[in-house]
Design an enzyme around this catalytic site. Structure first.
Site, PDB file in Angstrom:
ATOM      1  N   ALA A   8       0.823  -1.217   0.000  1.00 15.94           N
ATOM      2  CA  ALA A   8       0.000   0.000   0.000  1.00 15.94           C
ATOM      3  C   ALA A   8       0.850   1.256   0.000  1.00 15.94           C
ATOM      4  O   ALA A   8       0.575   2.214   0.719  1.00 15.94           O
ATOM      5  CB  ALA A   8      -0.944   0.000   1.199  1.00 15.94           C
ATOM      6  N   GLY A   9       1.912   1.259  -0.814  1.00 13.60           N
ATOM      7  CA  GLY A   9       2.701   2.469  -0.983  1.00 13.60           C
ATOM      8  C   GLY A   9       1.941   3.471  -1.829  1.00 13.60           C
ATOM      9  O   GLY A   9       0.712   3.537  -1.787  1.00 13.60           O
ATOM     10  N   MET A  11       1.344   3.781  -5.191  1.00 16.57           N
ATOM     11  CA  MET A  11       0.400   3.250  -6.172  1.00 16.57           C
ATOM     12  C   MET A  11      -0.686   2.410  -5.501  1.00 16.57           C
ATOM     13  O   MET A  11      -1.862   2.469  -5.875  1.00 16.57           O
ATOM     14  CB  MET A  11       1.129   2.426  -7.216  1.00 16.57           C
ATOM     15  CG  MET A  11       0.306   2.182  -8.474  1.00 16.57           C
ATOM     16  SD  MET A  11      -0.016   3.681  -9.406  1.00 16.57           S
ATOM     17  CE  MET A  11       1.584   3.929 -10.161  1.00 16.57           C
ATOM     18  N   ASN A 106       6.480  -4.244 -11.760  1.00 16.83           N
ATOM     19  CA  ASN A 106       7.428  -4.123 -12.863  1.00 16.83           C
ATOM     20  C   ASN A 106       8.277  -5.390 -12.947  1.00 16.83           C
ATOM     21  O   ASN A 106       8.446  -6.111 -11.955  1.00 16.83           O
ATOM     22  CB  ASN A 106       8.357  -2.927 -12.641  1.00 16.83           C
ATOM     23  CG  ASN A 106       7.654  -1.597 -12.885  1.00 16.83           C
ATOM     24  OD1 ASN A 106       6.746  -1.513 -13.713  1.00 16.83           O
ATOM     25  ND2 ASN A 106       8.067  -0.567 -12.173  1.00 16.83           N
ATOM     26  N   LYS A 188       7.459  -2.909 -21.366  1.00 14.37           N
ATOM     27  CA  LYS A 188       7.730  -2.058 -20.211  1.00 14.37           C
ATOM     28  C   LYS A 188       9.009  -2.506 -19.501  1.00 14.37           C
ATOM     29  O   LYS A 188       9.816  -1.674 -19.065  1.00 14.37           O
ATOM     30  CB  LYS A 188       6.549  -2.096 -19.241  1.00 14.37           C
ATOM     31  CG  LYS A 188       6.675  -1.114 -18.086  1.00 14.37           C
ATOM     32  CD  LYS A 188       5.420  -1.079 -17.232  1.00 14.37           C
ATOM     33  CE  LYS A 188       5.551  -0.046 -16.115  1.00 14.37           C
ATOM     34  NZ  LYS A 188       4.345   0.004 -15.250  1.00 14.37           N
ATOM     35  N   ASN A 196      17.083   1.806 -16.010  1.00 21.57           N
ATOM     36  CA  ASN A 196      17.262   1.717 -14.556  1.00 21.57           C
ATOM     37  C   ASN A 196      18.700   1.417 -14.159  1.00 21.57           C
ATOM     38  O   ASN A 196      19.310   2.166 -13.394  1.00 21.57           O
ATOM     39  CB  ASN A 196      16.309   0.668 -13.971  1.00 21.57           C
ATOM     40  CG  ASN A 196      14.952   1.239 -13.636  1.00 21.57           C
ATOM     41  OD1 ASN A 196      14.748   1.788 -12.567  1.00 21.57           O
ATOM     42  ND2 ASN A 196      14.019   1.132 -14.560  1.00 21.57           N
ATOM     43  N   SER A 261      13.545   4.948 -10.949  1.00 23.19           N
ATOM     44  CA  SER A 261      13.250   4.501  -9.585  1.00 23.19           C
ATOM     45  C   SER A 261      14.386   3.700  -8.963  1.00 23.19           C
ATOM     46  O   SER A 261      14.609   3.778  -7.755  1.00 23.19           O
ATOM     47  CB  SER A 261      11.956   3.680  -9.574  1.00 23.19           C
ATOM     48  OG  SER A 261      12.084   2.546 -10.430  1.00 23.19           O
ATOM     49  N   GLU A 274      15.525  -4.130  -7.792  1.00 24.80           N
ATOM     50  CA  GLU A 274      14.766  -5.175  -8.472  1.00 24.80           C
ATOM     51  C   GLU A 274      15.470  -5.661  -9.733  1.00 24.80           C
ATOM     52  O   GLU A 274      14.852  -6.202 -10.630  1.00 24.80           O
ATOM     53  CB  GLU A 274      13.374  -4.650  -8.831  1.00 24.80           C
ATOM     54  CG  GLU A 274      12.543  -4.266  -7.627  1.00 24.80           C
ATOM     55  CD  GLU A 274      11.192  -3.685  -8.001  1.00 24.80           C
ATOM     56  OE1 GLU A 274      10.170  -4.169  -7.462  1.00 24.80           O
ATOM     57  OE2 GLU A 274      11.144  -2.760  -8.839  1.00 24.80           O
TER      58      GLU A 274
END
Length: 313
Positions: A8-9, A11, A106, A188, A196, A261, A274
């Site tokens: 629940a950050g 987004m 992602n 994506k 990144n 990010s 990630e």
């Protein structure tokens, strides 16, 4: 509909808020202590297109779900890729035989993990074009429009996928049923895979990297590795279109002045990245298919080296 937002950050807060305001029974699940406690005390606050709003949405820590007795109809996953399995393990009691899980993370390969916890016919993959930010724990900043493109990964899940599209539409989240969401996911991931790791290692904005003479050759090499592996999985990427799309992000009048990010995670906050689910996933799949992926492999190794140097956690 009973819906759980797993992660629940920024987004997750957006989706939870919009689904709650459209009449759904929503719970938020997150492990960030300050965020959870602030929402428990004051509700979820948001600057929603310029309007200050507060909604009293229930929020829990993942470990609080281990003794839960109530299953939900939909789980939307917004964790970091590295936290996905830990989250799924904690919220197993929420998952029933009819529970749909929509993964909007992602990167690549998340369905392989999801299948250990959810029936394949109940797994939905998707991408979202919504944006969101957190101004402080418990306070989201939500502007602009967006959409969610999703598809079932098993033919038996199509009816359920269309139902979830309608739920998202009703909430104003722009649900769209895709006939080829894997292409969108790979496309994506390819964009993330070109920007990144490179910008993180170079400590550069997207535009600063793009201004170098090395940028386009590096992009072409990475995109070609993604395309070769994707083709083995039945996805044919349009390499020129993706190259043009990535190059367009170099524009300083767009997002060129921003850091991706991963740079914010590692360089600014010393958090683990990630990379294993982006370039690392291509390198891993490449080895399985006996395909060379030197750029993705090297980027992955360098990012992990930087994680160790910075003692990222």
């Amino acid at each position: 509909m009973k819906i759980a937002i797993a992660g629940a950050g920024a987004m997750g807060s957006r989706f939870g808020l919009m689904l709650y305001r459209s009449g759904n029974d929503v719970v938020l699940i997150d492990q960030w202590h300050d965020h959870v406690e602030t929402i428990k005390k004051n509700g979820l606050k948001a600057n929603y297109n310029g309007q200050e709003i507060t909604e009293q949405i229930p929020i829990f820590y993942p470990q609080e779900m281990t003794s839960n007795k109530t299953q939900v109809e939909l789980i939307i996953v917004f964790t970091k890729a590295t936290q996905l399995e830990h989250m799924l393990q904690a919220i197993k009691p929420l998952i029933g035989i009819k529970t749909m899980v929509l993964c909007l993370l992602n990167g690549l390969g998340h369905e392989d993990i999801l299948q250990h916890y959810v029936s394949k016919k109940n797994i939905l993959l998707g991408i979202t074009m919504w944006t969101a930010g957190l101004e402080a724990p418990g306070k989201a900043k939500l502007f602009g429009d967006g959409e969610v493109e999703l598809q079932n990964i098993d033919p038996a899940g199509e009816a359920g996928a269309h139902r979830m599209v309608n739920v998202l539409k009703k909430a104003g989240l722009g649900g769209i049923y895709s006939s080829n969401v894997k292409y969108s996911v790979w496309r994506k991931a390819c964009v993330n895979g070109t920007l990144n790791g490179t910008c993180t290692l170079l400590d550069a904005t997207i535009g600063a990297f793009g201004a170098t003479t090395a940028a386009i050759p590096i992009l072409k090499a990475i995109i070609s590795e993604f395309a070769a592996v994707a083709q083995k999985e039945g996805v044919v990427l349009n390499q020129k279109e993706i190259l043009d799309h990535v190059a367009a992000t170099f524009d300083p009048n767009g997002i060129g002045m921003h850091y991706p990010s991963m740079h914010q995670d590692l360089i600014k906050n010393h958090r683990l990245t990630e990379i294993d689910y982006i370039n690392g996933a291509v390198a891993r799949k490449g080895r399985a298919y006996n395909l060379p992926t030197p750029y993705c492999t090297f980027l992955t190794e360098l990012v992990h080296a930087e994680e160790q140097i910075l003692k990222a956690r």
